[in-house]
Design an enzyme around this catalytic site. Sequence first.
Site, PDB file in Angstrom:
ATOM      1  N   HIS A 132       0.707  -1.254  -0.205  1.00 60.84           N
ATOM      2  CA  HIS A 132      -0.004  -0.040  -0.149  1.00 60.84           C
ATOM      3  C   HIS A 132       0.978   1.196   0.050  1.00 60.84           C
ATOM      4  CE1 HIS A 132      -1.142   3.303   2.765  1.00 60.84           C
ATOM      5  NE2 HIS A 132      -2.277   3.357   2.141  1.00 60.84           N
ATOM      6  N   THR A 135      -0.034   9.172  -0.568  1.00 61.63           N
ATOM      7  CA  THR A 135       0.332  10.677  -0.066  1.00 61.63           C
ATOM      8  C   THR A 135      -0.740  11.498  -0.747  1.00 61.63           C
ATOM      9  OG1 THR A 135       1.708  11.030  -2.163  1.00 61.63           O
ATOM     10  CG2 THR A 135       2.725  10.160  -0.277  1.00 61.63           C
TER      11      THR A 135
END
Length: 296
Positions: A132, A135
């Site tokens: 995973h 941002t």
Amino acid sequence: MNGAMQSEKARAAAWFRTLRDEIVAAFEALEQSHTDGPLSERAAGRFELRETVRRADDGSEAGGGLMSVLREGRVFEKVGVNVSTVHGTLGAAAQGAMAARGVPGIEDDPSFWASGISLVAHMQNPHAPAVHMNTRMFWTPGAWWFGGGADLNPALPVEADTEHFHAELERHVAPHGEGLYPELKAWADEYFFIPHRGRARGVGGIFMDDRNSGDWEADFALVQDIGRAFLPAFLPLAERRRATPFTDADREAQLIHRGLYAEYNLVYDRGTKFGLATGHDPDAVLMSLPPLAKWA
């Protein structure tokens, strides 16, 4: 603040889209290069693209993004790489949650803008770790901040893989402060934890939220380097494990581990909660869920 931040917002949104394009190209190249090993006889997987829309409470469009999903490839069973840029007014629940976190001014004005990239990869080979990364930048009239990180989620952990993943994250974060990597690693250990299972969902990584040092350029540079760390941290692991022979027991372990991942994302993940609470496309929000999972 709104007028002053327009350029910064545009730069952040453009970066997330650039990072998305780089990752999609690298993943499709990985699919093409898998010519020996399990499932190599298949056609190489390609991403399917769909535009997504956030709907405000009155039904109007309030931004959107691009959902990119590759299914049933040679290497990836399902991988999604989504980008979005949305805006509007926070609902009462989201507004209250941010007020509780101390977001300045949110109690008086719930307007917001948010942009980011979100990636989850579930692999065909049980020896290849799921991963995973996300941002994001968030703005309200009283504040801006960055958040996100990356974590590795192997069903069959290999110490060398874990060490490589963490070493690349540390290498990219190091220029931003000597004590920052240990801080973000500890934050990930706390955040990616499943309380009702009493265990982490994987072998960790880095995580941050509400990052506002007062220097937008410095914080933006950090979030860019977190994004740049992803491919060198993950791709060598996928390349190393994609052709490993595996058994039915290995596949069983993978499916049960995916159940943990699904539990975490549906119950605890901030991004899932925020996306569903603010009217974003539910298919894009739930892209992170595995295609198949089992519970013991």
